[in-house]
Design a protein around this motif. Sequence first.
Motif, PDB file in Angstrom:
ATOM      1  N   UNK A  31       0.480  -1.391   0.106  1.00 51.67           N
ATOM      2  CA  UNK A  31       0.049   0.030  -0.394  1.00 51.67           C
ATOM      3  C   UNK A  31       0.614   0.905  -0.323  1.00 51.67           C
ATOM      4  N   UNK A  32       0.488   2.142  -0.433  1.00 58.64           N
ATOM      5  CA  UNK A  32       1.238   3.541  -1.184  1.00 58.64           C
ATOM      6  C   UNK A  32       0.673   4.743  -0.407  1.00 58.64           C
ATOM      7  N   UNK A  33       1.040   5.166  -0.209  1.00 57.73           N
ATOM      8  CA  UNK A  33       0.499   6.469   0.135  1.00 57.73           C
ATOM      9  C   UNK A  33      -0.921   7.672  -1.101  1.00 57.73           C
ATOM     10  N   UNK A  34      -0.960   8.206  -0.705  1.00 57.94           N
ATOM     11  CA  UNK A  34      -2.931   8.953  -1.433  1.00 57.94           C
ATOM     12  C   UNK A  34      -2.671   8.861  -2.762  1.00 57.94           C
ATOM     13  N   UNK A  35      -1.528  10.061  -2.846  1.00 57.87           N
ATOM     14  CA  UNK A  35      -1.060  10.592  -4.428  1.00 57.87           C
ATOM     15  C   UNK A  35       0.064   9.451  -4.627  1.00 57.87           C
ATOM     16  N   UNK A  36       1.008   8.720  -4.188  1.00 60.76           N
ATOM     17  CA  UNK A  36       2.086   7.653  -5.204  1.00 60.76           C
ATOM     18  C   UNK A  36       0.049   6.565  -6.111  1.00 60.76           C
ATOM     19  N   UNK A  37      -0.130   6.557  -4.586  1.00 62.62           N
ATOM     20  CA  UNK A  37      -1.032   5.267  -5.241  1.00 62.62           C
ATOM     21  C   UNK A  37      -2.034   5.632  -6.695  1.00 62.62           C
ATOM     22  N   UNK A  38      -2.241   6.912  -6.687  1.00 65.43           N
ATOM     23  CA  UNK A  38      -3.206   7.425  -7.766  1.00 65.43           C
ATOM     24  C   UNK A  38      -2.510   7.868  -9.148  1.00 65.43           C
ATOM     25  N   UNK A  39      -0.923   7.789  -8.875  1.00 68.60           N
ATOM     26  CA  UNK A  39      -0.162   7.824  -9.559  1.00 68.60           C
ATOM     27  C   UNK A  39      -0.068   6.737 -10.397  1.00 68.60           C
ATOM     28  N   UNK A  40      -0.008   5.928  -9.629  1.00 71.66           N
ATOM     29  CA  UNK A  40       0.659   4.022 -10.494  1.00 71.66           C
ATOM     30  C   UNK A  40      -0.485   4.062 -11.245  1.00 71.66           C
ATOM     31  N   UNK A  41      -1.949   4.117 -10.507  1.00 74.27           N
ATOM     32  CA  UNK A  41      -3.318   3.966 -10.504  1.00 74.27           C
ATOM     33  C   UNK A  41      -3.567   4.640 -12.893  1.00 74.27           C
ATOM     34  N   UNK A  42      -3.343   5.876 -12.114  1.00 72.90           N
ATOM     35  CA  UNK A  42      -2.946   6.993 -13.364  1.00 72.90           C
ATOM     36  C   UNK A  42      -2.291   5.716 -14.330  1.00 72.90           C
ATOM     37  N   UNK A  43      -0.877   4.839 -14.402  1.00 71.43           N
ATOM     38  CA  UNK A  43      -0.287   4.798 -14.901  1.00 71.43           C
ATOM     39  C   UNK A  43      -0.455   3.002 -15.212  1.00 71.43           C
ATOM     40  N   UNK A  44      -1.213   2.633 -14.476  1.00 65.06           N
ATOM     41  CA  UNK A  44      -2.059   1.254 -14.788  1.00 65.06           C
ATOM     42  C   UNK A  44      -2.694   1.494 -16.017  1.00 65.06           C
ATOM     43  N   UNK A  45      -3.997   2.452 -15.722  1.00 61.86           N
ATOM     44  CA  UNK A  45      -5.266   2.414 -16.668  1.00 61.86           C
ATOM     45  C   UNK A  45      -4.935   3.946 -18.253  1.00 61.86           C
ATOM     46  N   UNK A  46      -4.126   4.708 -17.928  1.00 61.42           N
ATOM     47  CA  UNK A  46      -3.652   5.405 -19.051  1.00 61.42           C
ATOM     48  C   UNK A  46      -3.098   4.683 -20.214  1.00 61.42           C
ATOM     49  N   UNK A  47      -1.844   4.591 -18.883  1.00 58.19           N
ATOM     50  CA  UNK A  47      -0.739   4.514 -19.496  1.00 58.19           C
ATOM     51  C   UNK A  47       0.528   5.360 -19.066  1.00 58.19           C
ATOM     52  N   UNK A  48       1.470   5.539 -19.683  1.00 58.81           N
ATOM     53  CA  UNK A  48       2.940   6.813 -19.236  1.00 58.81           C
ATOM     54  C   UNK A  48       3.269   6.313 -17.504  1.00 58.81           C
ATOM     55  N   UNK A  49       4.517   6.262 -17.358  1.00 58.22           N
ATOM     56  CA  UNK A  49       5.088   5.890 -16.291  1.00 58.22           C
ATOM     57  C   UNK A  49       4.704   6.939 -14.441  1.00 58.22           C
ATOM     58  N   UNK A  50       5.066   6.141 -13.814  1.00 50.19           N
ATOM     59  CA  UNK A  50       4.497   6.871 -12.224  1.00 50.19           C
ATOM     60  C   UNK A  50       5.469   8.234 -12.147  1.00 50.19           C
ATOM     61  N   UNK A  51       7.166   8.047 -12.409  1.00 48.11           N
ATOM     62  CA  UNK A  51       7.142   9.369 -12.236  1.00 48.11           C
ATOM     63  C   UNK A  51       6.755  10.345 -13.511  1.00 48.11           C
ATOM     64  N   UNK A  52       5.772   9.922 -14.415  1.00 42.60           N
ATOM     65  CA  UNK A  52       5.534  11.178 -15.755  1.00 42.60           C
ATOM     66  C   UNK A  52       4.231  11.974 -14.998  1.00 42.60           C
ATOM     67  N   UNK A  53       3.672  10.644 -14.325  1.00 39.61           N
ATOM     68  CA  UNK A  53       2.607  11.649 -13.184  1.00 39.61           C
ATOM     69  C   UNK A  53       2.551  12.404 -12.936  1.00 39.61           C
ATOM     70  N   UNK A  54       3.651  11.907 -11.929  1.00 37.28           N
ATOM     71  CA  UNK A  54       3.837  12.740 -10.858  1.00 37.28           C
ATOM     72  C   UNK A  54       4.004  13.928 -10.981  1.00 37.28           C
ATOM     73  N   UNK A  55       4.694  14.635 -12.443  1.00 36.86           N
ATOM     74  CA  UNK A  55       4.863  14.892 -13.194  1.00 36.86           C
ATOM     75  C   UNK A  55       4.240  16.345 -13.605  1.00 36.86           C
ATOM     76  N   UNK A  56       2.923  15.545 -14.145  1.00 38.02           N
ATOM     77  CA  UNK A  56       2.227  15.996 -15.174  1.00 38.02           C
ATOM     78  C   UNK A  56       0.864  16.692 -13.835  1.00 38.02           C
ATOM     79  N   UNK A  57       0.901  16.206 -12.411  1.00 35.35           N
ATOM     80  CA  UNK A  57      -0.434  16.165 -11.763  1.00 35.35           C
ATOM     81  C   UNK A  57       0.944  17.062 -10.608  1.00 35.35           C
ATOM     82  N   UNK A  58       2.202  17.481 -11.014  1.00 35.98           N
ATOM     83  CA  UNK A  58       2.352  18.711 -10.181  1.00 35.98           C
ATOM     84  C   UNK A  58       2.522  19.772 -10.585  1.00 35.98           C
TER      85      UNK A  58
END
Length: 205
Positions: A31-58
Amino acid sequence: MGKTMTRSLSYICGLIIKSLGISLILRSELGADAWNGFFVAMSEWIGFTVGSWLITCGILITLLNGFLSKKPPNPLSLLTIFVLGFCIDFWLDIIDFHPVQFFYQVLTFWGGFLLATIGISIYVQSKYALTPADQLMYILTERYAMSLTASKTVIDGSALLFALMLHGPLGLGTFIYTFLCGPLIQFFIPKIERLLFTGSPTTRS
């Protein structure tokens, strides 16, 4: 070593250590923290890396911060998310293992959790810039007369809700991170400050 150099090194090293800790937490699958759990979920649903979603949301949160505060975005906040995003992707590529036995999952999680909190404790000592999410917390507090607890609850709760909706990697580790991250950071900060800086310890988190 000058204070400016020490601050700069603590800023970068703290972010690198934090990203390593986050990557280990994700690999533990407890289990990850809320934000990184969200980034992983976005990566699995849409694609791109976890770090890419962190940067995009940031970036999106940074733009929101600028709109709400009516101030230009802080470039160091952008640097923070780019360093974290790239480092998380780097560590996830390097740490290519998935512990199956519960004992090794627990060991991986706690190792990552301790590294993440130590990393946070180091980089906040530089006093360069908060993450966009932390900046948003203070902006909501000032703009809408909310307490810090209330604004952080709104922000982290939103990330948690999205992570739940997208079936992100949430679990026992999520609750451990939520309730113990703050106290551990408060524990490490004065010790790290005494090690890296001169002067009285601070309790900034």
